[in-house]
Write an enzyme that holds these catalytic residues in place. Structure first.
Site, PDB file in Angstrom:
ATOM      1  N   ALA A   1       0.840  -1.157  -0.033  1.00 53.99           N
ATOM      2  CA  ALA A   1       0.099  -0.138  -0.109  1.00 53.99           C
ATOM      3  C   ALA A   1       0.828   1.287  -0.109  1.00 53.99           C
ATOM      4  CB  ALA A   1      -0.891  -0.053   1.101  1.00 53.99           C
TER       5      ALA A   1
ATOM      6  N   GLY B   1       0.516  -5.077   0.604  1.00 53.30           N
ATOM      7  CA  GLY B   1      -0.437  -5.016  -0.137  1.00 53.30           C
ATOM      8  C   GLY B   1      -0.055  -5.966  -1.565  1.00 53.30           C
TER       9      GLY B   1
ATOM     10  N   GLU C   1      -0.628  -9.363  -0.774  1.00 50.03           N
ATOM     11  CA  GLU C   1      -1.974  -9.536  -0.496  1.00 50.03           C
ATOM     12  C   GLU C   1      -2.701  -9.764  -1.753  1.00 50.03           C
ATOM     13  OE1 GLU C   1      -1.713  -6.355   2.460  1.00 50.03           O
ATOM     14  OE2 GLU C   1      -2.732  -7.544   3.898  1.00 50.03           O
TER      15      GLU C   1
ATOM     16  N   GLU D   1       4.224  -4.950   7.364  1.00 48.88           N
ATOM     17  CA  GLU D   1       3.465  -3.655   8.127  1.00 48.88           C
ATOM     18  C   GLU D   1       3.615  -3.642   9.691  1.00 48.88           C
ATOM     19  OE1 GLU D   1       2.512  -6.351   6.353  1.00 48.88           O
ATOM     20  OE2 GLU D   1       0.841  -5.590   4.706  1.00 48.88           O
TER      21      GLU D   1
HETATM   22  N1  CAA Z   1       4.567   3.141  -0.646  1.00 53.26           N
HETATM   23  C1  CAA Z   1       5.199   4.300  -1.230  1.00 53.26           C
HETATM   24  N2  CAA Z   1       6.169   4.375  -2.053  1.00 53.26           N
HETATM   25  C2  CAA Z   1       6.902   3.495  -1.983  1.00 53.26           C
HETATM   26  C3  CAA Z   1       6.798   2.026  -1.555  1.00 53.26           C
HETATM   27  C4  CAA Z   1       5.268   1.958  -0.655  1.00 53.26           C
HETATM   28  N3  CAA Z   1       4.849   0.971  -0.274  1.00 53.26           N
HETATM   29  N4  CAA Z   1       7.565   1.342  -1.867  1.00 53.26           N
HETATM   30  C5  CAA Z   1       8.520   1.896  -2.285  1.00 53.26           C
HETATM   31  N5  CAA Z   1       7.987   3.186  -2.491  1.00 53.26           N
HETATM   32  C6  CAA Z   1       8.910   4.315  -3.286  1.00 53.26           C
HETATM   33  C7  CAA Z   1       9.862   4.704  -2.389  1.00 53.26           C
HETATM   34  O1  CAA Z   1       9.566   5.676  -1.425  1.00 53.26           O
HETATM   35  C8  CAA Z   1      10.861   5.438  -3.603  1.00 53.26           C
HETATM   36  O2  CAA Z   1      10.435   6.582  -4.036  1.00 53.26           O
HETATM   37  P1  CAA Z   1      11.443   7.870  -4.145  1.00 53.26           P
HETATM   38  O3  CAA Z   1      12.146   7.486  -5.284  1.00 53.26           O
HETATM   39  O4  CAA Z   1      10.681   9.075  -4.556  1.00 53.26           O
HETATM   40  O5  CAA Z   1      12.135   7.822  -2.815  1.00 53.26           O
HETATM   41  C9  CAA Z   1      10.723   4.590  -4.652  1.00 53.26           C
HETATM   42  O6  CAA Z   1       9.462   3.717  -4.496  1.00 53.26           O
HETATM   43  C10 CAA Z   1      11.634   3.328  -4.963  1.00 53.26           C
HETATM   44  O7  CAA Z   1      11.725   2.713  -3.799  1.00 53.26           O
HETATM   45  P2  CAA Z   1      13.221   2.450  -2.889  1.00 53.26           P
HETATM   46  O8  CAA Z   1      14.320   3.603  -3.396  1.00 53.26           O
HETATM   47  O9  CAA Z   1      12.861   2.341  -1.541  1.00 53.26           O
HETATM   48  O10 CAA Z   1      13.899   1.209  -3.665  1.00 53.26           O
HETATM   49  P3  CAA Z   1      14.752   0.049  -3.133  1.00 53.26           P
HETATM   50  O11 CAA Z   1      15.118  -0.577  -4.319  1.00 53.26           O
HETATM   51  O12 CAA Z   1      15.797   0.692  -2.214  1.00 53.26           O
HETATM   52  O13 CAA Z   1      13.826  -0.730  -2.062  1.00 53.26           O
HETATM   53  C11 CAA Z   1      11.880  -1.746  -1.313  1.00 53.26           C
HETATM   54  C12 CAA Z   1      12.878  -1.645  -2.591  1.00 53.26           C
HETATM   55  C13 CAA Z   1      12.666  -2.958  -0.393  1.00 53.26           C
HETATM   56  C14 CAA Z   1      10.546  -2.654  -1.865  1.00 53.26           C
HETATM   57  C15 CAA Z   1      11.578  -0.603  -0.542  1.00 53.26           C
HETATM   58  O14 CAA Z   1      11.040   0.517  -1.335  1.00 53.26           O
HETATM   59  C16 CAA Z   1      10.407  -0.908   0.489  1.00 53.26           C
HETATM   60  O15 CAA Z   1      10.704  -1.372   1.432  1.00 53.26           O
HETATM   61  N6  CAA Z   1       9.390  -0.364   0.310  1.00 53.26           N
HETATM   62  C17 CAA Z   1       8.192  -0.467   1.273  1.00 53.26           C
HETATM   63  C18 CAA Z   1       7.829  -1.868   1.370  1.00 53.26           C
HETATM   64  C19 CAA Z   1       6.639  -2.012   2.460  1.00 53.26           C
HETATM   65  O16 CAA Z   1       6.788  -1.587   3.741  1.00 53.26           O
HETATM   66  N7  CAA Z   1       4.983  -2.438   2.000  1.00 53.26           N
HETATM   67  C20 CAA Z   1       4.080  -2.447   2.851  1.00 53.26           C
HETATM   68  C21 CAA Z   1       3.314  -1.285   2.885  1.00 53.26           C
HETATM   69  S1  CAA Z   1       2.156  -1.230   4.199  1.00 53.26           S
HETATM   70  C22 CAA Z   1       0.844  -2.087   3.430  1.00 53.26           C
HETATM   71  O17 CAA Z   1       0.996  -2.705   2.346  1.00 53.26           O
HETATM   72  C23 CAA Z   1      -0.255  -2.256   4.319  1.00 53.26           C
HETATM   73  C24 CAA Z   1      -1.341  -3.183   3.881  1.00 53.26           C
HETATM   74  O18 CAA Z   1      -1.523  -4.277   4.266  1.00 53.26           O
HETATM   75  C25 CAA Z   1      -1.960  -2.843   2.693  1.00 53.26           C
END
Ligand code: CAA
Length: 258
Positions: free
Chosen positions: A64, A109, A112, A132
């Site tokens: 998400a 998500g 999911e 999460e």
């Molecule tokens: N939401 C919003 N933006 C996201 C995102 C997310 N879930 N995942 C990645 N992005 C964005 C980053 O902020 C970044 O944006 P900028 O270039 O503007 O800074 C861009 O995508 C590229 O990401 P990274 O620079 O972080 O890329 P990376 O290769 O270094 O890392 C990753 C990749 C390991 C996937 C890392 O991006 C990450 O950990 N993302 C979040 C994953 C996460 O926590 N997901 C769960 C979200 S909560 C949820 O999903 C609740 C639910 O149950 C529905």
């Protein structure tokens, strides 16, 4: 649609979540577009298999959208969850077969939404997880329920509590994905599987899907009774007559029901 691409060819719809700059993170706009897309697809008779994937080589869906959730109120968080649940339920229960082509990160998500598909095919670079709890929330797009049903309560709890990320091979080992293929072969492998499913009776496949899904929420006795009723119903179809006659006449069947 801004964030979702729908392409249809030869009875296969490919739905691509298209926000590669955010690693295809699901914001409200994208969820709303997916909801509309699935509403359209479930009515289409020219589509029998749906392949869901993410744009770019790096990510299926990275979760998400955290930037949207960071300032959200409890009511807004709940509304987002309910929109996702409605959308993913539509995906899970549409009459077509759905295949997730997992081409990279499938986190939160992303994990999911792929669990709401019938079948998951992962590229070798795919990464799965429910991060999460590390963000101070719980999985809210079905993860606490679908992960436990797919891989068992113990493994689901471990993944959700530790926020560990697992690679495609480990996801295959625990039963989260059906198949792992080299990244460059992912879409071909999904289309090949789709073609095999398309060669079977589409009405029967759809009926089997519906009985399997409904049975997961029932006790065995009622599930088996539902199966017997549905089995009997298939005896009224063109495909049943044609499929069995073709077998006895030693020719290939022309199955056309959907
Ligand atoms: N939401 C919003 N933006 C996201 C995102 C997310 N879930 N995942 C990645 N992005 C964005 C980053 O902020 C970044 O944006 P900028 O270039 O503007 O800074 C861009 O995508 C590229 O990401 P990274 O620079 O972080 O890329 P990376 O290769 O270094 O890392 C990753 C990749 C390991 C996937 C890392 O991006 C990450 O950990 N993302 C979040 C994953 C996460 O926590 N997901 C769960 C979200 S909560 C949820 O999903 C609740 C639910 O149950 C529905």
């Amino acid at each position: 649609m801004n964030n979702v691409i729908l392409e249809v060819a030869e009875q296969i719809a490919t739905v691509t979540i298209n926000r590669p700059k955010s690693l295809n993170a699901l914001n409200t706009e994208t969820l709303t577009e997916l909801n509309a897309c699935f509403t359209e697809l479930e009515k289409r008779k020219d589509v029998r298999v749906v392949i869901l994937t993410g744009a770019g080589a790096k990510s299926f869906v990275a979760g998400a959208d955290i930037s949207e959730m960071v300032n959200a109120t409890p009511a807004e968080g709940r509304a987002m969850s309910l929109l996702a649940l409605e959308t993913f339920n539509k995906l899970e229960n549409m009459p077509q077969v759905t295949i997730a082509a997992v081409n990279g990160y499938a986190l939160g998500g992303g994990c999911e939404i792929c669990m709401s598909c019938d079948i998951r095919v992962a590229a070798e670079n795919a990464v799965f997880g429910q991060p999460e709890c590390g963000l101070g929330i719980i999985p809210g797009f079905g993860g606490t329920q679908r992960l436990a049903r797919l891989i068992g309560k113990g493994r689901a709890k471990e993944l959700i509590f530790t926020c560990d990320k697992i690679d495609a091979q480990e996801a295959y080992r625990v039963g989260l994905v059906n198949k792992v293929v080299p990244a460059e072969e992912l879409m071909d492998a999904c289309r090949k599987m789709a073609a095999k499913i398309l060669s079977k009776g589409s009405y029967a496949v759809s009926m089997a899907k519906s009985v399997i899904n409904a049975g997961m929420d029932m006790d065995l006795t009622n599930g088996l009774k539902m199966e017997a009723d549905a089995f009997g119903f298939t005896f009224s179809t063109h495909d049943k007559k044609e499929g069995m006659t073709a077998f006895l006449e030693k020719r290939s069947a022309d199955l056309t029901d959907f």
